[in-house]
Structures are given as C-alpha cells and as structure tokens.
Design a protein around this motif. Structure first.
Motif, PDB file in Angstrom:
ATOM      1  N   ASP A  23       0.843  -1.186   0.000  1.00 45.25           N
ATOM      2  CA  ASP A  23       0.000   0.000   0.000  1.00 45.25           C
ATOM      3  C   ASP A  23       0.887   1.249   0.000  1.00 45.25           C
ATOM      4  OD1 ASP A  23      -3.032   0.772   0.500  1.00 45.25           O
ATOM      5  OD2 ASP A  23      -1.779   2.148   1.683  1.00 45.25           O
ATOM      6  N   SER A  24       0.391   2.295  -0.649  1.00 40.78           N
ATOM      7  CA  SER A  24       1.185   3.537  -0.728  1.00 40.78           C
ATOM      8  C   SER A  24       1.419   4.158   0.651  1.00 40.78           C
ATOM      9  CB  SER A  24       0.483   4.544  -1.646  1.00 40.78           C
ATOM     10  OG  SER A  24      -0.815   4.837  -1.145  1.00 40.78           O
ATOM     11  N   SER A  25       0.520   3.848   1.600  1.00 39.17           N
ATOM     12  CA  SER A  25       0.684   4.433   2.944  1.00 39.17           C
ATOM     13  C   SER A  25       1.874   3.847   3.694  1.00 39.17           C
ATOM     14  CB  SER A  25      -0.580   4.226   3.773  1.00 39.17           C
ATOM     15  OG  SER A  25      -0.815   2.848   3.977  1.00 39.17           O
ATOM     16  N   LEU A  26       2.449   2.754   3.144  1.00 40.95           N
ATOM     17  CA  LEU A  26       3.584   2.115   3.816  1.00 40.95           C
ATOM     18  C   LEU A  26       4.918   2.574   3.252  1.00 40.95           C
ATOM     19  CD1 LEU A  26       2.300  -1.569   4.215  1.00 40.95           C
ATOM     20  CD2 LEU A  26       2.298   0.279   5.890  1.00 40.95           C
ATOM     21  N   LYS A  27       4.885   3.547   2.354  1.00 46.29           N
ATOM     22  CA  LYS A  27       6.148   4.098   1.870  1.00 46.29           C
ATOM     23  C   LYS A  27       6.841   4.810   3.012  1.00 46.29           C
ATOM     24  CE  LYS A  27       4.805   4.641  -2.966  1.00 46.29           C
ATOM     25  NZ  LYS A  27       4.624   5.595  -4.073  1.00 46.29           N
ATOM     26  N   LYS A  28       8.150   4.828   2.966  1.00 44.55           N
ATOM     27  CA  LYS A  28       8.932   5.385   4.071  1.00 44.55           C
ATOM     28  C   LYS A  28       8.547   6.830   4.371  1.00 44.55           C
ATOM     29  CE  LYS A  28      13.018   2.458   3.534  1.00 44.55           C
ATOM     30  NZ  LYS A  28      14.463   2.417   3.253  1.00 44.55           N
ATOM     31  N   GLU A  29       8.352   7.605   3.299  1.00 42.38           N
ATOM     32  CA  GLU A  29       8.046   9.017   3.507  1.00 42.38           C
ATOM     33  C   GLU A  29       6.724   9.192   4.236  1.00 42.38           C
ATOM     34  OE1 GLU A  29       8.690   7.612   0.656  1.00 42.38           O
ATOM     35  OE2 GLU A  29      10.707   8.338   0.142  1.00 42.38           O
ATOM     36  N   GLU A  30       5.717   8.341   3.891  1.00 46.45           N
ATOM     37  CA  GLU A  30       4.406   8.450   4.516  1.00 46.45           C
ATOM     38  C   GLU A  30       4.464   8.036   5.985  1.00 46.45           C
ATOM     39  OE1 GLU A  30       1.687   9.769   3.179  1.00 46.45           O
ATOM     40  OE2 GLU A  30       2.946  10.221   1.421  1.00 46.45           O
ATOM     41  N   ILE A  31       5.217   6.969   6.269  1.00 42.43           N
ATOM     42  CA  ILE A  31       5.321   6.516   7.664  1.00 42.43           C
ATOM     43  C   ILE A  31       6.034   7.557   8.506  1.00 42.43           C
ATOM     44  CG2 ILE A  31       6.343   4.773   9.188  1.00 42.43           C
ATOM     45  CD1 ILE A  31       5.863   2.733   7.037  1.00 42.43           C
ATOM     46  N   ILE A  32       7.073   8.177   7.929  1.00 39.66           N
ATOM     47  CA  ILE A  32       7.806   9.204   8.670  1.00 39.66           C
ATOM     48  C   ILE A  32       6.878  10.362   9.037  1.00 39.66           C
ATOM     49  CG2 ILE A  32       9.602  10.981   8.440  1.00 39.66           C
ATOM     50  CD1 ILE A  32      11.234   8.934   6.852  1.00 39.66           C
ATOM     51  N   GLU A  38       6.083  16.547  17.907  1.00 41.71           N
ATOM     52  CA  GLU A  38       6.582  17.897  18.176  1.00 41.71           C
ATOM     53  C   GLU A  38       7.991  17.808  18.761  1.00 41.71           C
ATOM     54  OE1 GLU A  38       4.062  20.102  20.699  1.00 41.71           O
ATOM     55  OE2 GLU A  38       2.275  19.911  19.421  1.00 41.71           O
ATOM     56  N   ASN A  39       8.878  18.699  18.302  1.00 41.64           N
ATOM     57  CA  ASN A  39      10.258  18.775  18.786  1.00 41.64           C
ATOM     58  C   ASN A  39      11.020  17.471  18.575  1.00 41.64           C
ATOM     59  OD1 ASN A  39       9.718  21.400  19.755  1.00 41.64           O
ATOM     60  ND2 ASN A  39       8.879  20.536  21.667  1.00 41.64           N
ATOM     61  N   ARG A  40      10.527  16.638  17.665  1.00 43.36           N
ATOM     62  CA  ARG A  40      11.228  15.379  17.401  1.00 43.36           C
ATOM     63  C   ARG A  40      11.110  15.048  15.921  1.00 43.36           C
ATOM     64  NH1 ARG A  40       9.776   9.438  19.811  1.00 43.36           N
ATOM     65  NH2 ARG A  40      11.609   8.341  19.036  1.00 43.36           N
ATOM     66  N   ASN A  41      12.220  14.966  15.229  1.00 48.85           N
ATOM     67  CA  ASN A  41      12.221  14.748  13.791  1.00 48.85           C
ATOM     68  C   ASN A  41      12.554  13.290  13.472  1.00 48.85           C
ATOM     69  OD1 ASN A  41      11.705  17.475  13.210  1.00 48.85           O
ATOM     70  ND2 ASN A  41      13.888  17.966  13.485  1.00 48.85           N
ATOM     71  N   TYR A  42      11.718  12.711  12.606  1.00 47.66           N
ATOM     72  CA  TYR A  42      11.994  11.373  12.108  1.00 47.66           C
ATOM     73  C   TYR A  42      12.712  11.482  10.778  1.00 47.66           C
ATOM     74  CZ  TYR A  42       9.600   8.056  15.177  1.00 47.66           C
ATOM     75  OH  TYR A  42       9.255   7.252  16.222  1.00 47.66           O
ATOM     76  N   ASN A  43      13.644  10.532  10.536  1.00 47.49           N
ATOM     77  CA  ASN A  43      14.282  10.441   9.227  1.00 47.49           C
ATOM     78  C   ASN A  43      14.388   8.973   8.828  1.00 47.49           C
ATOM     79  OD1 ASN A  43      16.431   9.404  10.731  1.00 47.49           O
ATOM     80  ND2 ASN A  43      17.389  11.431  10.926  1.00 47.49           N
ATOM     81  N   VAL A  44      15.032   8.720   7.698  1.00 49.11           N
ATOM     82  CA  VAL A  44      15.123   7.346   7.204  1.00 49.11           C
ATOM     83  C   VAL A  44      15.856   6.453   8.197  1.00 49.11           C
ATOM     84  CG1 VAL A  44      16.088   5.878   5.386  1.00 49.11           C
ATOM     85  CG2 VAL A  44      15.019   8.054   4.786  1.00 49.11           C
ATOM     86  N   GLN A  45      16.943   6.939   8.783  1.00 48.50           N
ATOM     87  CA  GLN A  45      17.709   6.136   9.741  1.00 48.50           C
ATOM     88  C   GLN A  45      16.858   5.801  10.984  1.00 48.50           C
ATOM     89  OE1 GLN A  45      18.959   8.868   8.234  1.00 48.50           O
ATOM     90  NE2 GLN A  45      20.346   7.757   6.835  1.00 48.50           N
ATOM     91  N   SER A  46      16.056   6.781  11.430  1.00 50.66           N
ATOM     92  CA  SER A  46      15.186   6.534  12.588  1.00 50.66           C
ATOM     93  C   SER A  46      14.185   5.425  12.289  1.00 50.66           C
ATOM     94  CB  SER A  46      14.446   7.815  12.969  1.00 50.66           C
ATOM     95  OG  SER A  46      15.347   8.853  13.286  1.00 50.66           O
ATOM     96  N   LEU A  47      13.616   5.443  11.094  1.00 51.30           N
ATOM     97  CA  LEU A  47      12.629   4.441  10.714  1.00 51.30           C
ATOM     98  C   LEU A  47      13.260   3.059  10.601  1.00 51.30           C
ATOM     99  CD1 LEU A  47       9.725   3.822   9.942  1.00 51.30           C
ATOM    100  CD2 LEU A  47      10.314   4.359   7.569  1.00 51.30           C
ATOM    101  N   GLU A  48      14.479   2.998  10.047  1.00 51.66           N
ATOM    102  CA  GLU A  48      15.144   1.706   9.920  1.00 51.66           C
ATOM    103  C   GLU A  48      15.484   1.127  11.290  1.00 51.66           C
ATOM    104  OE1 GLU A  48      18.400   2.392   7.299  1.00 51.66           O
ATOM    105  OE2 GLU A  48      17.155   2.237   5.498  1.00 51.66           O
ATOM    106  N   ARG A  49      15.868   2.003  12.236  1.00 49.11           N
ATOM    107  CA  ARG A  49      16.103   1.515  13.599  1.00 49.11           C
ATOM    108  C   ARG A  49      14.803   0.986  14.213  1.00 49.11           C
ATOM    109  NH1 ARG A  49      19.498   6.055  14.044  1.00 49.11           N
ATOM    110  NH2 ARG A  49      17.869   7.247  15.129  1.00 49.11           N
ATOM    111  N   LEU A  50      13.699   1.659  13.914  1.00 44.10           N
ATOM    112  CA  LEU A  50      12.402   1.228  14.418  1.00 44.10           C
ATOM    113  C   LEU A  50      12.019  -0.127  13.826  1.00 44.10           C
ATOM    114  CD1 LEU A  50       9.955   2.060  16.139  1.00 44.10           C
ATOM    115  CD2 LEU A  50       8.987   3.120  14.091  1.00 44.10           C
ATOM    116  N   MET A  51      12.273  -0.289  12.518  1.00 47.61           N
ATOM    117  CA  MET A  51      11.982  -1.580  11.875  1.00 47.61           C
ATOM    118  C   MET A  51      12.843  -2.699  12.469  1.00 47.61           C
ATOM    119  SD  MET A  51       9.566  -1.454   9.609  1.00 47.61           S
ATOM    120  CE  MET A  51       9.933  -2.907   8.643  1.00 47.61           C
TER     121      MET A  51
END
Length: 561
Positions: A23-32, A38-51
C-alpha cells in the motif's frame, strides 16, 4: 519508551496490510510523516532503527511462545530487554549454538529449530505473494543495502541445515555432531518431523519462486519424509512386537489383532524395499530392521544379526535417544537368553554377562525417575541369574547391593524379590546357613512361601529352600520331609502352573530325593548308593529336563567322585 510505543504502532499499521505490504501508505516518507512528533524529527535512519527493533520483538515473541525458560539458556545472551521467561533470538545465535548447552539440551535446540522454521514460513509467504506484488527496488546509489526476503529465508534455512545430524552436512560445515541421547522419544520424533518440514519449506521456495512444476529439492523432501515415516512406523511396530514377547496384547480384541497382522505385513514389505533398493541405507533404519528380525526369529540362529546390531548400536548411538538405545540393547540381551535356553551353550551366557556389566556402567539397565534410578524386576532377575549360572556370585552380590529394594519396579513386593535374590546369592557362595536365615527372616519359615503371588518367585524360593536343606543334610529330618510334602502339594494344586512346568518341578524333587539318598549311602559306604545314583541318572535323561538341571548335574558329578 518512545521506541517501544512506536514499534507497537508500526506493527498495528503493518498488520492491516499483511501479507503484501504494498500500500502507498507504507512508503517510508508516509510513515515518517505519521510518526513525526513535536520537537522530534523522524528520518530514514530513525525508521530503519524502528523496523529493526520491531523485527527483534517479533522474533522474541516466537521464542516466548515456545516456553523456553531463561534459566536454561546459555550465559552469552543478547542484553536487549525481553519479556520475562523468553529466550531472545539475537545475532549471537551462531555463537550460542557452538556451546555445549545447546547441543545437549533438547529444549534449547528444538526451540531454535521452531523459531527458524517459523521465520522460513513467514518469508515464504512474503516471497510467494500473488502476481502483481512489487518487490523492493534496489537502493539508490550510496544508500544502505536492503536485505531481501530471499536472503533472510536462505540464511535461516542454511543455519538450520548446518546443525542437522546428517553426516555429509556436518562434515561439510565442520560441525561436531549433535547427540540425541538426552532426547525423549517424542522429542526425537519431533526432530525427524522438523527435518521433513524444513526440506518441504525449501521445496516450496524453489518450486514457486522459479515457477517450476518440480525441483531438485523434491528429492531431499521425499527422503526426509521417508525417514520420518519409516522410523515412526518401525518404532511403533517394534514396541508392539516387544510387548508381544511378554504377553498377548490383542488377546481380547480380534479387530485390533487383525490390524496388527496387516501392519506386520506392511512393515515386512517396507523392509524388503529397503533391502532391494538400497537407497534408504540410513544406519538408524538398518538398526530397526535387524532388531525386528531378532524379535520375530523365535529360536532361530541369528548370531550374526545380533552381532551386527550390537556393532551398529555402538557406532550410531549418538543418533538415538537413550531410551530407544536401551530398548534395542534389551532385544539383543533377550535374544542371547533365548539362544542359551534353546542350546544350553555357555557362550551365549558369557556374552550376555559382558553386556550386563557394560550396560550397568552406562545406565542402560535402569530408568531414571526423578532423582533415582529404577530397575525392572525382570531385568534384575535376568542379570543375577546369568551371573549365578556363570558362578560369578561375588559380582552378583555387589550388583544386588547397589540396588535398594525400593528401586525395584515390578508386580511383586520389592523387599520379597530382594530377599529371595540375596538368599540365592549366599547359597551360590556356599554360605547355606546365612541363606536359610535370610529366608526365615523374610517369610517366617517355609509356610510363608504360599503368600508369594508371583508364580516364578514362589517356585524359585521353593527350589532354593530344597537345595539348602540338601546341602545342610536336613532334607530327611522332620522339617525337610514336611516341607517336601507341602511344596509338592502346592505345585500339584496350583492351576496356574502348566502341565510341563509342573512335571519339571515334580522331577526336580524326585531326583533331589534320590541324590540325597545316594549321598547318605555314599557317606555310610552302603551298596545301595550305586542303585540310587543310577535311578537319578535315568530320571535326568528323560524329557523335559527337570528344573534346576545345571545344579542337579553338578551334584551328580560330586557323587561320582
């Protein structure tokens, strides 16, 4: 706690799209975007650590679902937080498997196998999705390498295959073979089944992945299924035949007896296929084949088969649980006993005694229950009788004293069995007074023999007491005469004693009386000695031979001197 909370949120999100995850909602950009705070930025590295964290939690859950205790796990574990009682699945698995604890504890190894089989199935579902699923695209230049499902699948397969007990795999990977001596029968069967399921997953992977109608791994899958099926069928058949040697297990059920007869025919056909084709030359199947041959042989001469089976068991004992190994060795010992009874050749008894000595040291004659070792009454009797017939009474005494009466299992009272054997051993040591005293303490005199429920032991102690009176020159005194008359009355009235056995015991008393009279005549140098000795010899030559044949022969030779 944010990392664990986000892992749970990510899992809930992904489960709604299982198993395709396209599903398109599971693209990295959409999940991020969804997980930004607030006051907390997600990036690709953060998402990969979460995965990565989510993947660890899922694998830990698989371990937890199989109830492996933390206390049984090796010390070198992952330091990540895990649910109480769960065995973590960490990157150090390869290192942990090299440790001895993993190889000797069936729970740990079976748990490891279940975990990896679950992972294999998960990735097989991911790999073999319906057409239209778009697999991951290669990373952009300079990006991190993406681990495809195929890599995870093959890694899990190779990890399991590496630790199977197949010799060729072990040699190829230079891994020390697993020992299955600590496995229970059910765990061993589960391991064989697991081998088949492993090859089946590989077949599905290769077959569907390559869109073929068949694949070379089908042969390995079929072989693993044959191994599981044949070993299970042979194990069940072996147990039925072993029970059949003791009692008629289907005496009251004609339908069950018919099914068993059909199973016997099928097993015979299977063994013929193994012999003919030679493509199933696994030593374990050969062990079953030879064991069943021995069980069905009756009194036939199969010395080579018994020798081959003993040699195979020594070479391949790491491939069998110790309880199965005990069963196979008991079949060999039973064969040697039958051959001695049929031939009276002491060579069989000598070989049997060697096995008894060796198997006692290895713990094959007993069963572990809780903190104690227990021995079957029949096994104990066989060991002692064999030693006494070979005139190894000192060893028999040491053996009996190593087994407390409370550790004897059987239908008769353990104290009774222990006392009878102790008295018998002292008799063989020519300590006749001590032997007689033990019997008096145990039964309050010979009239207590009638209370012994087991026919075998009742007859044994009757014969033993008669021999004691013979050696103490008391067979013709008041007690001796009353005892002989009473004992013969018991034997004659006991309807459970078959006609042949009753005849052998009547002849035992008859010959013993003749030899005792000859002994008296010889001591007084009376001419009647020759006539009484001749009559005893004539009785000995009749068939069936009398009970205590060896002892009577020995007494006859003593009188001849």
């Amino acid at each position: 706690m944010h990392l664990y909370e986000d892992s749970a949120r990510l899992l809930d999100l992904m489960m709604t799209h299982y198993p395709a995850f396209n599903d398109s909602s599971l693209k990295k950009e959409e999940i991020i975007k969804q997980f930004a705070r607030e006051n907390r930025n997600y990036n690709v590295q953060s998402l990969e650590r979460l995965m990565s964290q989510l993947f660890t939690i899922v694998k830990t859950y698989i371990a937890f679902s199989y109830f492996v205790e933390t206390s049984a796990a090796p010390a070198a574990e992952s330091k990540k937080a895990t649910p109480p009682g769960a065995q973590p699945v960490a990157k150090e698995l390869e290192q942990l498997l090299r440790q001895k604890a993993w190889k000797e504890d069936p729970r740990l190894f079976l748990n490891f196998s279940r975990q990896n089989l679950a992972v294999l199935r998960f990735y097989n579902q991911r790999i073999n999705l319906q057409p239209g699923y778009s697999k991951e695209s290669p990373p952009a230049s300079g990006g991190r390498r993406i681990h495809r499902e195929e890599n995870f699948f093959l890694n899990a397969y190779n990890r399991l295959k590496k630790y199977q007990f197949l010799d060729e795999e072990l040699e190829e990977n230079k891994v020390e073979p697993l020992s299955y001596s600590a496995y229970s029968n059910s765990q061993f069967i589960e391991m064989l089944l697991h081998n088949f399921l492993l090859e089946q997953e590989m077949f599905e992977y290769e077959n569907l992945m390559n869109e073929k109608s068949g694949d070379i791994n089908l042969l390995a899958t079929s072989a693993a299924l044959d191994h599981f099926y044949l070993s299970t069928r042979l194990e069940l058949s072996l147990r039925i035949w072993m029970q059949g040697n003791v009692t008629n297990v289907f005496r009251d059920d004609e339908k069950a007896a018919g099914r068993h007869a059909a199973i016997e025919d099928k097993v015979a056909e299977l063994l013929q296929v193994i012999r003919r084709d030679g493509n199933l030359d696994d030593p374990m199947l050969l062990i079953y084949e030879k064991a069943i041959d021995l069980l069905k042989s009756g009194k036939n001469d199969l010395d080579k088969t018994a020798g081959d089976l003993t040699e195979l068991l020594e070479l391949e004992k790491r491939k069998l649980p110790v309880e199965r190994l005990k069963d196979f060795y008991s079949i060999v010992r039973s064969y040697l006993t039958r051959r001695y009874n049929a031939t009276k050749n002491l060579r069989y008894l000598q070989n049997l005694h060697i096995l008894h000595v060796t198997h006692q040291e290895m713990g094959y004659l007993s069963t572990r229950i809780g903190e104690s070792d227990y021995m079957l009454q029949s096994e104990l009797q066989n060991v002692i009788n064999t030693a006494l017939k070979l005139e190894k009474a000192d060893w028999a005494l040491q053996f009996l004293q190593s087994i407390p009466p409370e550790c004897i299992m059987g239908p008769s009272q353990p104290d009774t069995i222990w006392s009878i054997n102790l008295a018998n051993i002292f008799f063989q040591l020519h300590d006749y007074q001590n032997s007689r005293s033990i019997i008096y303490r145990a039964f309050k005199g010979y009239k207590g023999f009638k209370q012994i429920e087991d026919q075998h032991y009742r007859l044994l102690v009757i014969r033993l007491f008669a021999k004691i009176l013979y050696e103490l020159d008391a067979l013709d005194d008041d007690e001796g005469e009353k005892f002989c008359k009473t004992a013969k009355g018991w034997i004659g009235r006991d309807k459970d004693i078959n006609a042949d056995r009753r005849a052998t015991h009547f002849r035992f008393f008859s010959i013993t009386s003749l030899l005792f009279a000859a002994k008296r005549a010889a001591a007084l140098k009376l001419p009647s000695f020759v006539e009484k000795n001749r009559k005893a010899l004539e009785e000995m030559e009749k068939t069936p031979p009398p009970a205590e044949y060896e002892w009577l022969q020995k007494k006859m030779k003593e009188l001849a001197r």
